[in-house]
Design a protein around this motif. Structure first.
Motif, short mmCIF file in Angstrom:
data_model
loop_
_atom_site.label_atom_id
_atom_site.label_comp_id
_atom_site.label_asym_id
_atom_site.label_seq_id
_atom_site.Cartn_x
_atom_site.Cartn_y
_atom_site.Cartn_z
N PRO A 18 43.90 16.57 33.58
CA PRO A 18 44.17 17.92 33.04
C PRO A 18 44.80 17.89 31.66
O PRO A 18 44.49 18.74 30.81
CB PRO A 18 45.11 18.52 34.09
N SER A 19 45.68 16.93 31.39
CA SER A 19 46.27 16.81 30.05
C SER A 19 45.20 16.51 29.01
O SER A 19 45.20 17.06 27.89
CB SER A 19 47.33 15.70 30.04
N ALA A 20 44.29 15.62 29.36
CA ALA A 20 43.18 15.30 28.45
C ALA A 20 42.25 16.50 28.28
O ALA A 20 41.70 16.73 27.20
CB ALA A 20 42.40 14.10 28.97
N MET A 21 42.08 17.29 29.35
CA MET A 21 41.24 18.49 29.27
C MET A 21 41.85 19.52 28.30
O MET A 21 41.13 20.20 27.56
CB MET A 21 41.08 19.11 30.65
N TYR A 22 43.20 19.61 28.31
CA TYR A 22 43.86 20.51 27.34
C TYR A 22 43.52 20.09 25.92
O TYR A 22 43.16 20.93 25.07
CB TYR A 22 45.37 20.48 27.55
N TRP A 23 43.63 18.80 25.63
CA TRP A 23 43.28 18.31 24.29
C TRP A 23 41.82 18.63 23.96
O TRP A 23 41.50 19.06 22.85
CB TRP A 23 43.51 16.80 24.22
N ALA A 24 40.93 18.43 24.95
CA ALA A 24 39.50 18.65 24.71
C ALA A 24 39.21 20.11 24.39
O ALA A 24 38.43 20.43 23.48
CB ALA A 24 38.70 18.21 25.93
N VAL A 31 40.57 24.47 16.98
CA VAL A 31 41.93 24.91 16.65
C VAL A 31 42.75 23.71 16.19
O VAL A 31 43.39 23.74 15.15
CB VAL A 31 42.60 25.59 17.87
N GLY A 32 42.74 22.64 16.98
CA GLY A 32 43.41 21.40 16.61
C GLY A 32 44.88 21.55 16.32
O GLY A 32 45.33 21.40 15.18
N TYR A 33 45.69 21.86 17.32
CA TYR A 33 47.13 22.04 17.11
C TYR A 33 47.81 20.78 16.59
O TYR A 33 48.81 20.84 15.88
CB TYR A 33 47.81 22.47 18.42
N GLY A 34 47.29 19.61 16.96
CA GLY A 34 47.88 18.36 16.51
C GLY A 34 49.02 17.86 17.39
O GLY A 34 49.64 16.84 17.08
N ASP A 35 49.31 18.58 18.49
CA ASP A 35 50.38 18.12 19.37
C ASP A 35 49.93 16.96 20.24
O ASP A 35 50.75 16.17 20.72
CB ASP A 35 50.88 19.27 20.25
N VAL A 36 48.61 16.84 20.45
CA VAL A 36 48.05 15.72 21.21
C VAL A 36 46.88 15.17 20.41
O VAL A 36 45.88 15.88 20.20
CB VAL A 36 47.58 16.16 22.61
N VAL A 37 46.99 13.93 19.94
CA VAL A 37 45.91 13.33 19.15
C VAL A 37 45.68 11.90 19.63
O VAL A 37 46.61 11.22 20.07
CB VAL A 37 46.27 13.32 17.64
N PRO A 38 44.43 11.43 19.53
CA PRO A 38 44.15 10.05 19.93
C PRO A 38 44.66 9.06 18.87
O PRO A 38 44.67 9.36 17.68
CB PRO A 38 42.63 10.02 20.04
N VAL A 39 45.04 7.88 19.32
CA VAL A 39 45.52 6.86 18.39
C VAL A 39 44.70 5.58 18.48
O VAL A 39 44.74 4.75 17.56
CB VAL A 39 47.00 6.54 18.67
N THR A 40 43.95 5.39 19.53
CA THR A 40 43.13 4.19 19.67
C THR A 40 41.81 4.36 18.94
O THR A 40 41.34 5.49 18.75
CB THR A 40 42.86 3.88 21.15
N PRO A 41 41.18 3.26 18.49
CA PRO A 41 39.87 3.37 17.82
C PRO A 41 38.84 4.09 18.68
O PRO A 41 38.10 4.95 18.19
CB PRO A 41 39.48 1.91 17.56
N GLY A 42 38.77 3.72 19.97
CA GLY A 42 37.81 4.38 20.85
C GLY A 42 38.11 5.86 21.00
O GLY A 42 37.20 6.70 21.04
N GLY A 43 39.40 6.21 21.09
CA GLY A 43 39.77 7.62 21.21
C GLY A 43 39.41 8.42 19.98
O GLY A 43 38.97 9.56 20.07
N LYS A 44 39.58 7.81 18.80
CA LYS A 44 39.23 8.51 17.57
C LYS A 44 37.72 8.73 17.46
O LYS A 44 37.28 9.78 16.99
CB LYS A 44 39.74 7.72 16.37
N ILE A 45 36.94 7.74 17.89
CA ILE A 45 35.49 7.90 17.87
C ILE A 45 35.08 9.03 18.83
O ILE A 45 34.25 9.89 18.49
CB ILE A 45 34.80 6.58 18.26
#
Length: 210
Positions: A18-24, A31-45
């Motif tokens: 559910p936390s990941a779903m909020y980010w999605a 909107v991209g609030y920026g409170d949750v962002v990926p930091v791994t290479p795979g997450g950024k892709i």
């Protein structure tokens, strides 16, 4: 997917699906609030793919809806103009093709009572057809009242001269406006419209001389 990619690196932010779903949802909505962002290479892709998907899911449908709405408004205006043109006695003898060409060029205009539609001495940039209401044409020799189905402003347009009269709305009016350039172009392309207008103008000038 984002939960699997980011949970190990950010267990406090991607603690559950559910936390990941909020980010999605926030990212898909662009909107991209920026409170949750990926930091791994795979997450950024993966985030890049979600951002592109968000543009497709939201921006493209909105563009399609806006285009369809604009097309529908143009279709509605054309139908209204067509019905107005068909009611003008001057064009009663025109075929459907000629009326359609006219309807596509005309612009609807509403005028309140006592408004000055045009003034003597103005440049003749358009002619007008009265779809509803009444106007008074004021000339140095007197005044003439025109009603639904009549037209005015054609002398300055066809003669490429200044306005010879002032026209005042005596009732709330619905007018159809035909620009001078469109009128002259239409007369060149459609002999039926040209003949009808010239005949009407000649009859009007004869009445004025009498």
């Amino acid at each position: 997917v984002m939960y699997l990619l980011e949970n190990a690196a950010q267990p406090e932010r991607f603690a559950s699906i559910p936390s990941a779903m909020y980010w999605a949802i926030v990212t898909l909505a662009t909107v991209g609030y920026g409170d949750v962002v990926p930091v791994t290479p795979g997450g950024k892709i993966a985030a890049g793919g979600v951002i592109v998907a968000g543009l497709i899911f939201f921006a493209l449908p909105i563009a399609i809806i806006a285009t369809s709405f604009l097309a529908e408004m143009r279709r509605r205006d054309f139908i209204i103009n067509y019905s107005m043109v068909a009611r003008v006695p001057l064009f009663a003898s025109l075929d459907a093709v000629a009326v359609s060409e006219l309807a596509g060029l005309l612009k609807a205009r509403k005028v309140p009572r006592d408004a000055v539609i045009m003034r003597k001495g103005d440049k003749g940039e358009s002619m007008f057809f009265i779809a509803q209401g009444a106007v008074e044409v004021v000339t140095p020799d007197g005044s003439v009242n025109l009603h639904e189905g009549d037209f005015f402003g054609e002398i300055a347009v066809l003669g490429k001269t200044r306005r010879t009269a002032t026209v005042i709305a005596r009732q709330p009016c619905e007018l159809l406006v035909l620009d001078a350039a469109d009128l002259l172009k239409l007369m060149e392309q459609n002999a039926q419209v040209a003949a009808t207008l010239r005949e009407a103008v000649a009859m009007r000038q004869t009445k004025l001389q009498e």
